[in-house]
Motif scaffolding. Structure first.
Motif, PDB file in Angstrom:
ATOM      1  N   VAL A   1     -37.134   2.307 -10.791  1.00  0.00           N
ATOM      2  CA  VAL A   1     -35.902   2.813 -11.396  1.00  0.00           C
ATOM      3  C   VAL A   1     -35.954   4.339 -11.492  1.00  0.00           C
ATOM      4  O   VAL A   1     -34.986   5.026 -11.168  1.00  0.00           O
ATOM      5  CB  VAL A   1     -35.670   2.163 -12.778  1.00  0.00           C
ATOM      6  N   GLY A   2     -37.084   4.879 -11.923  1.00  0.00           N
ATOM      7  CA  GLY A   2     -37.223   6.331 -12.003  1.00  0.00           C
ATOM      8  C   GLY A   2     -37.119   6.991 -10.647  1.00  0.00           C
ATOM      9  O   GLY A   2     -36.451   8.018 -10.494  1.00  0.00           O
ATOM     10  N   TRP A   3     -37.751   6.401  -9.650  1.00  0.00           N
ATOM     11  CA  TRP A   3     -37.669   6.943  -8.296  1.00  0.00           C
ATOM     12  C   TRP A   3     -36.234   6.896  -7.767  1.00  0.00           C
ATOM     13  O   TRP A   3     -35.756   7.819  -7.128  1.00  0.00           O
ATOM     14  CB  TRP A   3     -38.611   6.176  -7.370  1.00  0.00           C
ATOM     15  N   TRP A   4     -35.530   5.797  -8.046  1.00  0.00           N
ATOM     16  CA  TRP A   4     -34.157   5.649  -7.588  1.00  0.00           C
ATOM     17  C   TRP A   4     -33.260   6.703  -8.227  1.00  0.00           C
ATOM     18  O   TRP A   4     -32.434   7.314  -7.549  1.00  0.00           O
ATOM     19  CB  TRP A   4     -33.651   4.251  -7.906  1.00  0.00           C
ATOM     20  N   TRP A   5     -33.393   6.917  -9.544  1.00  0.00           N
ATOM     21  CA  TRP A   5     -32.568   7.926 -10.206  1.00  0.00           C
ATOM     22  C   TRP A   5     -32.890   9.321  -9.689  1.00  0.00           C
ATOM     23  O   TRP A   5     -31.991  10.143  -9.520  1.00  0.00           O
ATOM     24  CB  TRP A   5     -32.735   7.869 -11.722  1.00  0.00           C
ATOM     25  N   TYR A   6     -34.164   9.612  -9.438  1.00  0.00           N
ATOM     26  CA  TYR A   6     -34.531  10.912  -8.869  1.00  0.00           C
ATOM     27  C   TYR A   6     -33.900  11.090  -7.486  1.00  0.00           C
ATOM     28  O   TYR A   6     -33.343  12.152  -7.190  1.00  0.00           O
ATOM     29  CB  TYR A   6     -36.051  11.056  -8.783  1.00  0.00           C
ATOM     30  N   SER A   7     -33.950  10.072  -6.652  1.00  0.00           N
ATOM     31  CA  SER A   7     -33.345  10.154  -5.317  1.00  0.00           C
ATOM     32  C   SER A   7     -31.836  10.316  -5.405  1.00  0.00           C
ATOM     33  O   SER A   7     -31.237  11.052  -4.616  1.00  0.00           O
ATOM     34  CB  SER A   7     -33.680   8.905  -4.503  1.00  0.00           C
TER      35      SER A   7
ATOM     36  N   GLU B   1     -36.376   6.584 -22.432  1.00  0.00           N
ATOM     37  CA  GLU B   1     -35.678   6.310 -23.689  1.00  0.00           C
ATOM     38  C   GLU B   1     -34.897   4.999 -23.659  1.00  0.00           C
ATOM     39  O   GLU B   1     -34.926   4.243 -24.616  1.00  0.00           O
ATOM     40  CB  GLU B   1     -34.721   7.467 -24.015  1.00  0.00           C
ATOM     41  N   HIS B   2     -34.164   4.755 -22.585  1.00  0.00           N
ATOM     42  CA  HIS B   2     -33.300   3.566 -22.492  1.00  0.00           C
ATOM     43  C   HIS B   2     -33.553   2.842 -21.170  1.00  0.00           C
ATOM     44  O   HIS B   2     -32.707   2.857 -20.278  1.00  0.00           O
ATOM     45  CB  HIS B   2     -31.829   3.970 -22.591  1.00  0.00           C
ATOM     46  N   PRO B   3     -34.694   2.171 -21.033  1.00  0.00           N
ATOM     47  CA  PRO B   3     -35.014   1.542 -19.742  1.00  0.00           C
ATOM     48  C   PRO B   3     -34.088   0.396 -19.372  1.00  0.00           C
ATOM     49  O   PRO B   3     -33.822   0.176 -18.195  1.00  0.00           O
ATOM     50  CB  PRO B   3     -36.451   1.063 -19.916  1.00  0.00           C
ATOM     51  N   LEU B   4     -33.562  -0.315 -20.351  1.00  0.00           N
ATOM     52  CA  LEU B   4     -32.661  -1.431 -20.035  1.00  0.00           C
ATOM     53  C   LEU B   4     -31.353  -0.924 -19.431  1.00  0.00           C
ATOM     54  O   LEU B   4     -30.869  -1.456 -18.427  1.00  0.00           O
ATOM     55  CB  LEU B   4     -32.385  -2.264 -21.288  1.00  0.00           C
ATOM     56  N   ILE B   5     -30.794   0.130 -19.998  1.00  0.00           N
ATOM     57  CA  ILE B   5     -29.550   0.699 -19.475  1.00  0.00           C
ATOM     58  C   ILE B   5     -29.776   1.295 -18.092  1.00  0.00           C
ATOM     59  O   ILE B   5     -28.962   1.115 -17.180  1.00  0.00           O
ATOM     60  CB  ILE B   5     -28.984   1.745 -20.453  1.00  0.00           C
ATOM     61  N   GLY B   6     -30.891   2.007 -17.916  1.00  0.00           N
ATOM     62  CA  GLY B   6     -31.195   2.579 -16.609  1.00  0.00           C
ATOM     63  C   GLY B   6     -31.396   1.512 -15.547  1.00  0.00           C
ATOM     64  O   GLY B   6     -30.920   1.638 -14.420  1.00  0.00           O
ATOM     65  N   SER B   7     -32.091   0.433 -15.899  1.00  0.00           N
ATOM     66  CA  SER B   7     -32.312  -0.653 -14.949  1.00  0.00           C
ATOM     67  C   SER B   7     -31.019  -1.363 -14.595  1.00  0.00           C
ATOM     68  O   SER B   7     -30.774  -1.690 -13.433  1.00  0.00           O
ATOM     69  CB  SER B   7     -33.303  -1.667 -15.522  1.00  0.00           C
ATOM     70  N   LEU B   8     -30.179  -1.601 -15.602  1.00  0.00           N
ATOM     71  CA  LEU B   8     -28.879  -2.236 -15.320  1.00  0.00           C
ATOM     72  C   LEU B   8     -28.023  -1.352 -14.432  1.00  0.00           C
ATOM     73  O   LEU B   8     -27.299  -1.852 -13.568  1.00  0.00           O
ATOM     74  CB  LEU B   8     -28.151  -2.552 -16.629  1.00  0.00           C
TER      75      LEU B   8
ATOM     76  N   TRP C   1     -25.599  -0.926  -9.390  1.00  0.00           N
ATOM     77  CA  TRP C   1     -25.162  -0.127  -8.243  1.00  0.00           C
ATOM     78  C   TRP C   1     -25.605  -0.778  -6.933  1.00  0.00           C
ATOM     79  O   TRP C   1     -24.849  -0.811  -5.957  1.00  0.00           O
ATOM     80  CB  TRP C   1     -25.729   1.280  -8.360  1.00  0.00           C
ATOM     81  N   ILE C   2     -26.817  -1.301  -6.908  1.00  0.00           N
ATOM     82  CA  ILE C   2     -27.296  -2.001  -5.712  1.00  0.00           C
ATOM     83  C   ILE C   2     -26.432  -3.227  -5.437  1.00  0.00           C
ATOM     84  O   ILE C   2     -26.063  -3.499  -4.292  1.00  0.00           O
ATOM     85  CB  ILE C   2     -28.783  -2.375  -5.857  1.00  0.00           C
ATOM     86  N   LEU C   3     -26.082  -3.963  -6.473  1.00  0.00           N
ATOM     87  CA  LEU C   3     -25.239  -5.150  -6.312  1.00  0.00           C
ATOM     88  C   LEU C   3     -23.858  -4.781  -5.781  1.00  0.00           C
ATOM     89  O   LEU C   3     -23.329  -5.441  -4.886  1.00  0.00           O
ATOM     90  CB  LEU C   3     -25.110  -5.886  -7.647  1.00  0.00           C
ATOM     91  N   LEU C   4     -23.284  -3.698  -6.301  1.00  0.00           N
ATOM     92  CA  LEU C   4     -21.947  -3.292  -5.861  1.00  0.00           C
ATOM     93  C   LEU C   4     -21.937  -2.768  -4.432  1.00  0.00           C
ATOM     94  O   LEU C   4     -20.996  -3.015  -3.681  1.00  0.00           O
ATOM     95  CB  LEU C   4     -21.394  -2.217  -6.791  1.00  0.00           C
ATOM     96  N   THR C   5     -22.954  -2.025  -4.050  1.00  0.00           N
ATOM     97  CA  THR C   5     -22.923  -1.370  -2.742  1.00  0.00           C
ATOM     98  C   THR C   5     -23.600  -2.164  -1.634  1.00  0.00           C
ATOM     99  O   THR C   5     -23.498  -1.781  -0.476  1.00  0.00           O
ATOM    100  CB  THR C   5     -23.591   0.015  -2.827  1.00  0.00           C
ATOM    101  N   SER C   6     -24.279  -3.234  -1.954  1.00  0.00           N
ATOM    102  CA  SER C   6     -25.002  -3.964  -0.921  1.00  0.00           C
ATOM    103  C   SER C   6     -24.170  -5.038  -0.232  1.00  0.00           C
ATOM    104  O   SER C   6     -24.566  -5.555   0.800  1.00  0.00           O
ATOM    105  CB  SER C   6     -26.247  -4.618  -1.518  1.00  0.00           C
TER     106      SER C   6
END
Length: 101
Positions: free
Chosen positions: A22-28, A55-62, A67-72
Motif C-alpha cells: 500500500v505504501g509503495w502504491w501510494w508513493y508511485s 496513521e490510517h492503514p484501513l482507509i489507505g488499503s481500501l 482503485w484497483i477494483l475500479l480500474t482493472s
C-alpha cells in the motif's frame, strides 16, 4: 499454543507485506502525479504514506484496493460471474398461482 502462535506470526507478516504494498502504491501514485518536481514528490509522498499507511492503514488499503477494483475491469466482469454462478446452481422454476404450469 504453538500452532496459534505460528498462525499469528504469519498473519502479522502478511499484514506488514500488505502495508508495504500500500505504501509503495501510494508513493508511485504521487510520483506519477507530481513528476515535474522530485523534491515535491518526496515530501508529498511522505505525507501521504504517513497518513494513509501508518496513521490510517484501513482507509489507505481500501483506497488502493478500491482503485484497483475500479480500474482493472473486474466490475465489468461481475455480470459474467453471476451468470456462471446461476448456471452452476440453477434456481427452481416458480409457478404462477392460478396460471399455466
Amino acid at each position: 499454543m504453538g500452532l496459534l502462535d505460528d498462525i499469528g506470526f504469519w498473519l502479522e507478516i502478511g499484514k506488514w507485506l500488505i502495508l508495504f504494498f500500500v505504501g509503495w502504491w501510494w508513493y508511485s501514485w504521487v510520483r506519477e502525479k507530481l513528476a515535474f518536481s522530485p523534491l515535491l514528490t518526496l515530501v508529498v509522498s511522505g505525507i501521504v504514506v504517513y497518513f494513509l499507511v501508518i496513521e490510517h492503514p484501513l482507509i489507505g488499503s481500501l483506497g488502493v484496493f478500491g482503485w484497483i477494483l475500479l480500474t482493472s475491469g473486474l466490475l465489468f466482469m461481475l455480470p459474467t460471474f453471476t451468470m456462471l454462478f446461476n448456471t452452476l446452481t440453477p434456481q427452481p422454476k416458480q409457478t404462477q398461482p392460478g396460471g399455466i404450469r
